[in-house]
Scaffold this motif. Structure first.
Motif, PDB file in Angstrom:
ATOM      1  N   LEU A 179       0.696  -1.115  -0.078  1.00 13.39           N
ATOM      2  CA  LEU A 179       0.113   0.125   0.102  1.00 13.39           C
ATOM      3  C   LEU A 179       0.850   1.209  -0.066  1.00 13.39           C
ATOM      4  CD1 LEU A 179      -2.856   1.004  -0.120  1.00 13.39           C
ATOM      5  CD2 LEU A 179      -2.854   1.100   2.379  1.00 13.39           C
ATOM      6  N   GLU A 180       1.344   1.407  -1.063  1.00 13.50           N
ATOM      7  CA  GLU A 180       2.454   2.791  -1.306  1.00 13.50           C
ATOM      8  C   GLU A 180       2.063   3.165  -2.858  1.00 13.50           C
ATOM      9  OE1 GLU A 180       6.151   1.151  -0.396  1.00 13.50           O
ATOM     10  OE2 GLU A 180       6.410  -0.028  -2.091  1.00 13.50           O
ATOM     11  N   GLY A 181       2.726   4.380  -3.010  1.00 12.72           N
ATOM     12  CA  GLY A 181       2.725   4.879  -4.366  1.00 12.72           C
ATOM     13  C   GLY A 181       1.582   5.007  -4.894  1.00 12.72           C
ATOM     14  N   GLY A 182       1.071   4.610  -6.195  1.00 18.29           N
ATOM     15  CA  GLY A 182      -0.180   4.426  -6.848  1.00 18.29           C
ATOM     16  C   GLY A 182      -1.207   3.842  -6.311  1.00 18.29           C
ATOM     17  N   ASN A 183      -1.020   2.709  -5.401  1.00 18.79           N
ATOM     18  CA  ASN A 183      -1.905   1.937  -4.657  1.00 18.79           C
ATOM     19  C   ASN A 183      -2.428   2.893  -3.593  1.00 18.79           C
ATOM     20  OD1 ASN A 183      -1.564  -0.167  -6.448  1.00 18.79           O
ATOM     21  ND2 ASN A 183       0.077  -1.183  -5.075  1.00 18.79           N
ATOM     22  N   LEU A 184      -1.682   3.479  -2.782  1.00 20.63           N
ATOM     23  CA  LEU A 184      -1.939   4.338  -1.836  1.00 20.63           C
ATOM     24  C   LEU A 184      -2.769   5.449  -2.288  1.00 20.63           C
ATOM     25  CD1 LEU A 184      -2.144   5.249   1.144  1.00 20.63           C
ATOM     26  CD2 LEU A 184       0.194   6.207   0.696  1.00 20.63           C
ATOM     27  N   ALA A 185      -2.447   6.135  -3.322  1.00 19.97           N
ATOM     28  CA  ALA A 185      -3.126   7.263  -3.845  1.00 19.97           C
ATOM     29  C   ALA A 185      -4.504   6.846  -4.319  1.00 19.97           C
ATOM     30  CB  ALA A 185      -2.210   7.662  -5.362  1.00 19.97           C
ATOM     31  N   MET A 186      -4.635   5.530  -4.847  1.00 20.02           N
ATOM     32  CA  MET A 186      -6.000   5.393  -5.309  1.00 20.02           C
ATOM     33  C   MET A 186      -6.922   5.140  -4.022  1.00 20.02           C
ATOM     34  SD  MET A 186      -6.275   4.381  -8.716  1.00 20.02           S
ATOM     35  CE  MET A 186      -7.518   3.026  -8.890  1.00 20.02           C
ATOM     36  N   GLU A 187      -6.369   4.613  -2.964  1.00 17.64           N
ATOM     37  CA  GLU A 187      -7.232   4.325  -1.798  1.00 17.64           C
ATOM     38  C   GLU A 187      -7.434   5.822  -1.244  1.00 17.64           C
ATOM     39  OE1 GLU A 187      -8.343   4.527   2.231  1.00 17.64           O
ATOM     40  OE2 GLU A 187      -6.153   5.253   1.574  1.00 17.64           O
ATOM     41  N   ARG A 188      -6.448   6.934  -1.233  1.00 18.52           N
ATOM     42  CA  ARG A 188      -6.944   8.175  -0.903  1.00 18.52           C
ATOM     43  C   ARG A 188      -7.896   8.746  -1.797  1.00 18.52           C
ATOM     44  NH1 ARG A 188      -6.687   9.158   3.841  1.00 18.52           N
ATOM     45  NH2 ARG A 188      -7.686   7.279   3.851  1.00 18.52           N
ATOM     46  N   SER A 189      -7.805   8.587  -2.884  1.00 21.06           N
ATOM     47  CA  SER A 189      -8.629   9.136  -3.849  1.00 21.06           C
ATOM     48  C   SER A 189     -10.393   8.558  -3.706  1.00 21.06           C
ATOM     49  CB  SER A 189      -8.510   8.916  -5.392  1.00 21.06           C
ATOM     50  OG  SER A 189      -7.243   9.438  -5.765  1.00 21.06           O
ATOM     51  N   MET A 190     -10.282   7.275  -3.316  1.00 22.66           N
ATOM     52  CA  MET A 190     -11.633   6.720  -2.845  1.00 22.66           C
ATOM     53  C   MET A 190     -12.164   7.360  -1.686  1.00 22.66           C
ATOM     54  SD  MET A 190     -12.334   2.923  -1.334  1.00 22.66           S
ATOM     55  CE  MET A 190     -11.700   3.231  -0.041  1.00 22.66           C
ATOM     56  N   HIS A 191     -11.051   7.660  -0.648  1.00 25.03           N
ATOM     57  CA  HIS A 191     -11.379   8.238   0.697  1.00 25.03           C
ATOM     58  C   HIS A 191     -12.021   9.685   0.401  1.00 25.03           C
ATOM     59  CE1 HIS A 191     -10.666   9.119   4.968  1.00 25.03           C
ATOM     60  NE2 HIS A 191     -10.256  10.304   4.615  1.00 25.03           N
ATOM     61  N   TYR A 192     -11.643  10.243  -0.378  1.00 27.59           N
ATOM     62  CA  TYR A 192     -12.067  11.542  -0.910  1.00 27.59           C
ATOM     63  C   TYR A 192     -12.863  11.808  -1.510  1.00 27.59           C
ATOM     64  CZ  TYR A 192      -8.302  13.235   2.493  1.00 27.59           C
ATOM     65  OH  TYR A 192      -7.305  13.314   3.748  1.00 27.59           O
ATOM     66  N   GLY A 193     -13.154  10.783  -2.217  1.00 30.36           N
ATOM     67  CA  GLY A 193     -14.487  10.912  -3.340  1.00 30.36           C
ATOM     68  C   GLY A 193     -13.984  11.500  -4.675  1.00 30.36           C
ATOM     69  N   ILE A 194     -12.804  11.375  -5.043  1.00 35.33           N
ATOM     70  CA  ILE A 194     -12.171  12.054  -6.258  1.00 35.33           C
ATOM     71  C   ILE A 194     -12.032  11.275  -7.429  1.00 35.33           C
ATOM     72  CG2 ILE A 194     -10.071  13.075  -6.929  1.00 35.33           C
ATOM     73  CD1 ILE A 194      -9.217  14.019  -3.969  1.00 35.33           C
ATOM     74  N   GLU A 195     -12.628  11.534  -8.450  1.00 33.26           N
ATOM     75  CA  GLU A 195     -12.838  10.513  -9.604  1.00 33.26           C
ATOM     76  C   GLU A 195     -11.141  10.851 -10.411  1.00 33.26           C
ATOM     77  OE1 GLU A 195     -13.146  14.960 -10.890  1.00 33.26           O
ATOM     78  OE2 GLU A 195     -14.101  13.777  -9.287  1.00 33.26           O
ATOM     79  N   VAL A 196     -11.071   9.808 -11.014  1.00 31.47           N
ATOM     80  CA  VAL A 196      -9.984   9.267 -11.815  1.00 31.47           C
ATOM     81  C   VAL A 196     -10.238   9.049 -13.466  1.00 31.47           C
ATOM     82  CG1 VAL A 196      -8.638   8.241  -9.859  1.00 31.47           C
ATOM     83  CG2 VAL A 196     -10.061   6.704 -11.661  1.00 31.47           C
ATOM     84  N   ARG A 197      -9.397   9.564 -14.154  1.00 34.27           N
ATOM     85  CA  ARG A 197      -9.434   9.182 -15.402  1.00 34.27           C
ATOM     86  C   ARG A 197      -9.159   7.667 -15.962  1.00 34.27           C
ATOM     87  NH1 ARG A 197      -6.715  14.271 -15.646  1.00 34.27           N
ATOM     88  NH2 ARG A 197      -4.633  13.064 -15.798  1.00 34.27           N
ATOM     89  N   VAL A 198      -9.991   6.955 -16.931  1.00 36.50           N
ATOM     90  CA  VAL A 198      -9.605   5.680 -17.071  1.00 36.50           C
ATOM     91  C   VAL A 198      -9.226   5.902 -18.770  1.00 36.50           C
ATOM     92  CG1 VAL A 198     -10.676   3.499 -17.704  1.00 36.50           C
ATOM     93  CG2 VAL A 198     -11.169   4.745 -15.398  1.00 36.50           C
ATOM     94  N   ILE A 199      -8.248   5.246 -18.978  1.00 39.04           N
ATOM     95  CA  ILE A 199      -7.638   4.939 -20.241  1.00 39.04           C
ATOM     96  C   ILE A 199      -7.415   3.616 -20.623  1.00 39.04           C
ATOM     97  CG2 ILE A 199      -5.743   5.793 -22.012  1.00 39.04           C
ATOM     98  CD1 ILE A 199      -5.291   8.131 -19.931  1.00 39.04           C
ATOM     99  N   ARG A 200      -8.162   3.237 -21.645  1.00 37.15           N
ATOM    100  CA  ARG A 200      -7.973   1.793 -22.008  1.00 37.15           C
ATOM    101  C   ARG A 200      -6.997   1.683 -23.176  1.00 37.15           C
ATOM    102  NH1 ARG A 200     -13.414   1.700 -20.490  1.00 37.15           N
ATOM    103  NH2 ARG A 200     -13.834   0.118 -19.004  1.00 37.15           N
ATOM    104  N   GLY A 201      -6.087   0.655 -23.192  1.00 38.65           N
ATOM    105  CA  GLY A 201      -5.257   0.414 -24.278  1.00 38.65           C
ATOM    106  C   GLY A 201      -5.210  -1.036 -24.659  1.00 38.65           C
ATOM    107  N   PHE A 202      -5.298  -1.116 -26.069  1.00 35.83           N
ATOM    108  CA  PHE A 202      -5.438  -2.468 -26.814  1.00 35.83           C
ATOM    109  C   PHE A 202      -4.732  -2.456 -27.964  1.00 35.83           C
ATOM    110  CE2 PHE A 202      -9.529   0.001 -27.122  1.00 35.83           C
ATOM    111  CZ  PHE A 202      -9.365  -0.039 -28.321  1.00 35.83           C
ATOM    112  N   ARG A 203      -4.518  -3.382 -28.601  1.00 33.02           N
ATOM    113  CA  ARG A 203      -4.042  -3.710 -29.953  1.00 33.02           C
ATOM    114  C   ARG A 203      -4.586  -3.210 -30.929  1.00 33.02           C
ATOM    115  NH1 ARG A 203       0.761  -6.284 -29.600  1.00 33.02           N
ATOM    116  NH2 ARG A 203       1.015  -7.543 -27.855  1.00 33.02           N
ATOM    117  N   TYR A 204      -4.386  -2.328 -32.160  1.00 31.62           N
ATOM    118  CA  TYR A 204      -4.981  -1.921 -33.005  1.00 31.62           C
ATOM    119  C   TYR A 204      -3.983  -1.697 -34.183  1.00 31.62           C
ATOM    120  CZ  TYR A 204      -8.210   1.157 -35.763  1.00 31.62           C
ATOM    121  OH  TYR A 204      -8.994   1.740 -36.551  1.00 31.62           O
ATOM    122  N   GLU A 205      -4.719  -2.395 -35.430  1.00 32.99           N
ATOM    123  CA  GLU A 205      -3.694  -2.420 -36.647  1.00 32.99           C
ATOM    124  C   GLU A 205      -3.197  -1.234 -37.113  1.00 32.99           C
ATOM    125  OE1 GLU A 205      -4.017  -4.603 -40.895  1.00 32.99           O
ATOM    126  OE2 GLU A 205      -5.323  -4.886 -39.619  1.00 32.99           O
TER     127      GLU A 205
END
Length: 598
Positions: A239-265
């Motif tokens: 529970l450090e770095g980005g993992n802790l940041a995710m938990e803190r964002s949940m704690h304060y109700g702060i939204e995050v951007r979601v970016i999906r990556g996948f293969r594309y010809e």
């Protein structure tokens, strides 16, 4: 460079409130995503050093009055001592967040003389975080020495609304959608947040973790860390770095951007990154993963009232290319109006009315010019490059000593005129200086639109600088054009097209000594093109004062400067199903009112 470029896609906004996290309102016919260069930010392997990447996202927005609202030092959020408890209630009218001051980051990234910012960095105790700052955690100003050329990321986290076109493009170009070169979680570290707690800002969902579950609107996201170079979980996560940041964002109700990556010809590197909107972190827990090691998991739920996910649009276009009738059983009039004249089929789609007008014209692949064009200008001289042209060959010198295209056939910088290798050159068809003469690369669709009459969109991803097609027609002299106008025929006037080529590669906003290309120069284009009988897909592109396609003048089969070919290139990364648009310009004295086929 192409191997280092990935593409990002983001959708248009759900309402008039515009955020710097990736939304923009446009006047386009379709609400579709947009793509920008960026390298894959995979989780950092335990024994692999980080790789450089490109994260630049220009976004158009029509609102000319930007408003920046700093988050108060004491928002109405109550800290929760339960590490994995439910997040507190928050004001839903204040859900959109962004970070980095535009002015400071713009100065950092683009200032000409960076040496004056080299020696000191100051941590500002008054910088405002999105969460309250306990008095005991507030710091005094500290001046530290550094060898870095660029200051650290800003410690301010702000919410931004109502950005104008230039403001939003500048901010997102400087900030980027995801600031981590390798890690899947981007966040403000505790040292960058004035309350000493990390805050997550965006995540990459690309299937890099075996415990991830992606259902579109709901994601079970695995925290980062603990993988080897083969993406296998080999140790417990912490529970450090980005993992802790995710938990803190949940704690304060702060939204995050979601970016999906996948293969594309259709992308430069075989993979694309698609911005899919804002998600709330509603739950977090520690679990045993499939490999037997402990992992942190976060449940993300997509926020309401957003446009369709960009990844869904991209996959829809991919299905259209392979099985169009299964995806859209009604509306197709023809699967190739070029009748095999083009290298790629040109679809015709109309699910609005019974108008099949594009079927009634002869499809014209290249412009038809009068015979005198080839005689008065003389024969086009050729180079003697057998294996391919070099920068000191005859054709390169005609272009001012440099080619206009890179090794991938992308337009590097617009010019008044480009000389491509022609029939008298000894170089092969694969020569770097033979691009626009080789025809279509992508699959296009002419479609019926309620807003523009007819429009054109691609079923493929088009990379910025890519050749699209030639704007074809039958060349007419001034006298002939006047007669045809009296007869009511449809004419296109090349000298009315906006000089958008000058914007492609323009560095004047960055380098004060930038000189706009002026060689080779061409005289005013004193001719018109008749498209009343013969035309191609370019004729159906709609007009826009902010186009995504530019007109570049090219010569390759003759040397008559007065009658160049009108070649069209992408001004930006154009996602599938985004309507293509041109700047048809304004009428002049002898040509009168603009007359185009739409």
């Amino acid at each position: 460079m192409a191997s280092l470029i990935d593409l990002n896609l983001y959708p248009d906004p759900p309402n008039t409130a515009t955020i710097a996290t990736g939304y923009a309102t446009t006047a386009a016919t379709l609400i579709t995503p947009k793509i920008e260069p960026k390298l894959e930010p995979l989780d950092q392997p335990l024994d692999v050093p980080p790789q450089p990447y490109l994260a630049s996202i220009p976004i158009p927005n029509p609102n000319p009055n930007p408003t920046f609202t700093l988050i108060p030092q004491h928002p109405t959020l109550v800290p929760d001592s339960n590490l994995f408890g439910a997040h507190p209630e928050v004001d839903q009218n204040n859900v959109y967040s962004e970070f980095h001051r535009i002015s400071e980051l713009f100065r950092t990234a683009f200032a000409k003389n960076m040496d004056k910012y080299d020696d000191i960095q100051a941590s500002d105790p008054d910088s405002q975080a999105i969460v309250s700052v306990p008095a005991e955690n507030q710091l005094s100003p500290v001046v530290v020495s550094s060898r870095r050329k660029y200051p650290a990321r800003s410690s301010e986290l702000v919410r931004v609304t109502n950005l104008g076109i230039q403001d939003e493009r500048m901010e997102l170009c400087v900030v980027g959608m995801h600031g981590q070169a390798q890690a899947g979680i981007d966040y403000l570290t505790s040292s960058q947040s004035s309350n000493g707690e990390p805050i997550a800002t965006s995540v990459i969902v690309s299937g890099g973790y075996e415990d991830d579950e992606d259902a579109g609107d709901v994601i079970v996201y695995t925290g980062h860390g603990g993988q080897d170079k083969n993406s296998r979980q080999v140790v417990h996560q912490k529970l450090e770095g980005g993992n802790l940041a995710m938990e803190r964002s949940m704690h304060y109700g702060i939204e995050v951007r979601v970016i999906r990556g996948f293969r594309y010809e259709g992308s430069a590197s075989g993979k694309v990154y698609v911005y899919d909107g804002l998600y709330k972190i509603v739950e977090a827990w520690f679990d045993v993963g499939k490999s037997g090691f402990g992992v942190f998991k976060f449940k993300l739920v997509r926020m309401e009232n957003q446009s369709e996910m960009g990844s869904a649009t991209l996959k829809f276009a991919e299905n259209l290319r392979t099985r169009p009738l299964e995806v859209r059983p009604v509306g197709y009039v023809s699967f190739d109006i070029s009748m095999n004249k083009e290298k790629a089929p040109v679809f015709l789609f109309n699910d609005i009315d019974g108008n099949h007008e594009p079927m009634y014209y002869d499809y014209l692949v290249t412009t038809v010019s009068p015979p005198f064009v080839y005689h008065l200008g003389g024969k086009a001289g050729g180079c003697n490059c057998v294996s391919g042209c070099s920068h000191d060959c005859f054709c390169a010198k005609k272009n001012g000593g440099e080619f206009a295209y890179d090794s991938n056939g992308l337009l590097v910088r617009g010019k008044p005129l480009i000389f491509e290798c022609g029939p008298h050159c000894r170089c092969p068809p694969s020569c770097q200086n033979r691009v626009s003469q080789n025809g279509l690369r992508n699959r296009f669709e002419v479609f019926r639109s309620r807003e523009t009459g007819w429009g054109v969109r691609s079923l493929d991803l088009i990379q910025a600088g890519s050749f699209i097609c030639e704007y074809t027609g039958v060349v007419l002299t001034r006298e002939q054009a006047q007669l045809f106008t009296m007869n009511g025929d449809s004419l296109v006037y090349p000298n009315r097209f906006g000089e958008r080529w000058a914007e492609w590669g323009d560095l004047s906003q960055i380098f004060s000594d930038y000189v706009r290309p002026s060689y080779p120069s061409v005289p005013p284009l004193d001719f018109a093109m008749d498209v009343s009988r013969m035309r191609n897909l370019a004729c159906y592109m709609s007009h826009s004062s902010c186009p995504n396609v530019l007109v570049q003048l090219v010569l390759y089969d003759h040397s008559n400067f007065a009658f160049p070919h009108l070649m069209l290139f992408a001004m930006e990364n154009i996602p599938p199903l985004r309507e293509l648009s041109l700047d048809y310009g304004a009428s002049d004295e002898w040509m009168g009112k603009l007359s185009i086929c739409n």
